[in-house]
Design a protein around this motif. Sequence first.
Motif, short mmCIF file in Angstrom:
data_model
loop_
_atom_site.label_atom_id
_atom_site.label_comp_id
_atom_site.label_asym_id
_atom_site.label_seq_id
_atom_site.Cartn_x
_atom_site.Cartn_y
_atom_site.Cartn_z
N GLY A 92 1.01 -1.31 -0.05
CA GLY A 92 0.10 -0.03 -0.01
C GLY A 92 0.95 1.29 0.13
N PRO A 93 0.13 2.32 0.29
CA PRO A 93 0.82 3.69 0.09
C PRO A 93 1.71 3.84 1.23
CG PRO A 93 -1.46 4.04 0.93
CD PRO A 93 -1.11 2.61 0.34
N ARG A 94 2.84 4.69 0.85
CA ARG A 94 3.56 5.50 2.14
C ARG A 94 3.93 6.76 1.80
NH1 ARG A 94 2.91 1.02 3.38
NH2 ARG A 94 4.45 -0.78 4.05
N LEU A 95 4.02 7.52 2.74
CA LEU A 95 4.20 8.83 2.89
C LEU A 95 5.57 9.19 3.68
CD1 LEU A 95 0.81 10.32 3.12
CD2 LEU A 95 2.05 10.76 1.35
N HIS A 96 6.35 10.15 3.36
CA HIS A 96 7.22 10.72 4.29
C HIS A 96 6.57 11.62 5.20
CE1 HIS A 96 10.57 13.74 5.51
NE2 HIS A 96 10.98 12.47 6.03
N GLY A 97 6.07 10.91 6.43
CA GLY A 97 5.19 11.68 7.41
C GLY A 97 5.51 12.55 8.27
N ILE A 98 4.77 12.95 9.16
CA ILE A 98 5.26 13.82 10.26
C ILE A 98 6.06 13.22 11.38
CG2 ILE A 98 4.35 15.30 12.21
CD1 ILE A 98 2.11 16.14 9.95
N LEU A 99 5.57 11.98 11.52
CA LEU A 99 6.38 11.25 12.43
C LEU A 99 7.90 10.83 11.90
CD1 LEU A 99 3.84 8.99 14.36
CD2 LEU A 99 4.72 11.20 15.24
N ASP A 100 8.13 10.97 10.68
CA ASP A 100 9.26 10.77 10.21
C ASP A 100 10.03 12.13 10.02
OD1 ASP A 100 8.88 8.03 9.79
OD2 ASP A 100 7.86 8.29 7.87
N GLY A 101 9.42 13.20 10.49
CA GLY A 101 10.26 14.60 10.33
C GLY A 101 9.68 15.51 9.55
N PHE A 102 8.81 15.06 8.69
CA PHE A 102 8.15 16.29 7.91
C PHE A 102 7.29 17.22 8.82
CE2 PHE A 102 4.91 18.51 5.35
CZ PHE A 102 5.76 18.25 3.97
N LYS A 103 7.54 18.54 8.31
CA LYS A 103 7.17 19.72 9.12
C LYS A 103 5.83 20.20 8.40
CE LYS A 103 10.54 20.02 12.15
NZ LYS A 103 11.29 18.82 11.53
N ILE A 104 4.72 20.39 9.18
CA ILE A 104 3.50 20.85 8.92
C ILE A 104 3.64 22.14 8.09
CG2 ILE A 104 1.06 21.89 9.33
CD1 ILE A 104 1.14 19.87 11.66
N LYS A 105 4.73 23.05 8.64
CA LYS A 105 4.73 24.56 7.90
C LYS A 105 5.54 24.24 6.68
CE LYS A 105 9.69 24.82 9.98
NZ LYS A 105 10.39 24.82 8.46
N ASP A 106 6.14 23.04 6.09
CA ASP A 106 6.53 22.76 4.93
C ASP A 106 5.35 22.73 3.65
OD1 ASP A 106 9.05 23.67 5.84
OD2 ASP A 106 9.52 21.49 6.06
N LEU A 107 4.21 22.57 4.34
CA LEU A 107 3.22 21.99 3.33
C LEU A 107 2.81 23.33 2.33
CD1 LEU A 107 0.56 20.21 5.62
CD2 LEU A 107 2.08 19.06 3.90
N LYS A 108 2.71 23.05 1.25
CA LYS A 108 2.24 24.19 0.36
C LYS A 108 0.86 24.64 0.83
CE LYS A 108 3.90 22.19 -3.82
NZ LYS A 108 3.84 21.54 -5.41
N PRO A 109 0.40 26.05 0.48
CA PRO A 109 -0.96 26.48 0.87
C PRO A 109 -1.77 25.63 0.09
CG PRO A 109 0.69 28.17 0.43
CD PRO A 109 1.52 26.97 0.00
N PRO A 110 -3.02 25.57 0.50
CA PRO A 110 -4.25 24.56 -0.21
C PRO A 110 -4.30 25.59 -1.70
CG PRO A 110 -4.60 24.90 2.18
CD PRO A 110 -3.30 25.78 1.83
N ASP A 111 -4.25 26.62 -1.70
CA ASP A 111 -4.85 27.13 -3.00
C ASP A 111 -3.58 27.04 -4.09
OD1 ASP A 111 -2.93 28.84 -1.97
OD2 ASP A 111 -4.21 30.70 -2.02
N GLU A 112 -2.48 26.49 -3.66
CA GLU A 112 -1.46 26.04 -4.81
C GLU A 112 -1.56 24.62 -5.30
OE1 GLU A 112 2.20 27.46 -3.54
OE2 GLU A 112 1.47 29.46 -2.88
#
Length: 340
Positions: A92-112
């Motif tokens: 199944g799917p895999r993401l480089h997730g927040i528990l793996d060190g991804f920061k919420i602040k690095d997400l693109k704005p939803p309108d992009e």
Amino acid sequence: MTKKFLSVLNGNVEKTPPIWLMRQAGRYLPEYRETRKRAGGFLELCYNSDLSTEVTLQPIRRFNFDAAILFADILLIPHALGMNLWFETGEGPRLHGILDGFKIKDLKPPDEIHDTLDPIYQTVRNLSIDLPETTALIGFAGAPWTVATYMVFGKGSKDHKEVKKYLNENTEKFDQLIDIIKIATIEYLSSQIVAGAEVVKIFDSWAGSLSGTDILKYSYEPIYQISCELKKRHPSVPVIAFPRGVGGGYEMFSKIETISCLALDQSVPSTWAQKLQENVVIQGNMDPLLLVTGGEKLETEVIDILGNLASKPFVFNLGHGITPDADVNNVDKLIELIRK
């Protein structure tokens, strides 16, 4: 020509209820497996408008379902928001997730996210032209809670213990994540409608792992808010909600006025589901395993569901997605039972 599926979602009773199946375009079909090979991978298939149009049409050609559901994946939103997404064969799917060190602040704005997801909207535009005139087109997205579980943990989980631990220890950050997903989901579904989707469905596949007040805050409220905004923008487009596994909580969801249809999982007795029909159109809810095993039990279950629910507006479906080991002959039998 009237589309039976849309007629029922608008509150009408059809002599023969419409039928479609969750994951009806998938690995149980040999033609799907062949097309996926051509694509080179699952994510490549999702973003290839021509091939994803083809796999969406395959079950319609074979079974003449009353609705087609866009071929895509609920994790395209986190991918469009900037997360690394890949699919492990057989896992199944895999993401480089927040528990793996991804920061919420690095997400693109939803309108992009629109440009990344434009191939999905092109698939919808293709299907609005290529589908038979009696077949309705369903767009969809994952609900914020379900999408957030993957964005935090990076993959699926049986109990989401790690996600709930993160939620409890980082509530403000988690709430921010839910809001980002909610805004992105509204834009994603609205764009699907503009492209030609006639119905949209919100899948909260992991709603059943929530408990207490969290089910209100993280499943009910986001679904309610998304459906309200979609109704403001597209008043005539029905919204289906599927908060899988919530048990008696289905009654609460059935009273959301901006939802036209509530999909039920297979744990819900059809006799109990009858009372929900006072509030909303019901969709469901045969056990997908019966399309593997077939036999007399398949027929008995179909008769039971139709006997209890089909006298009011009702859509026949499964309680979850059709499995890769389903027998195509049993799907034929199911359709024959319902339509005859």
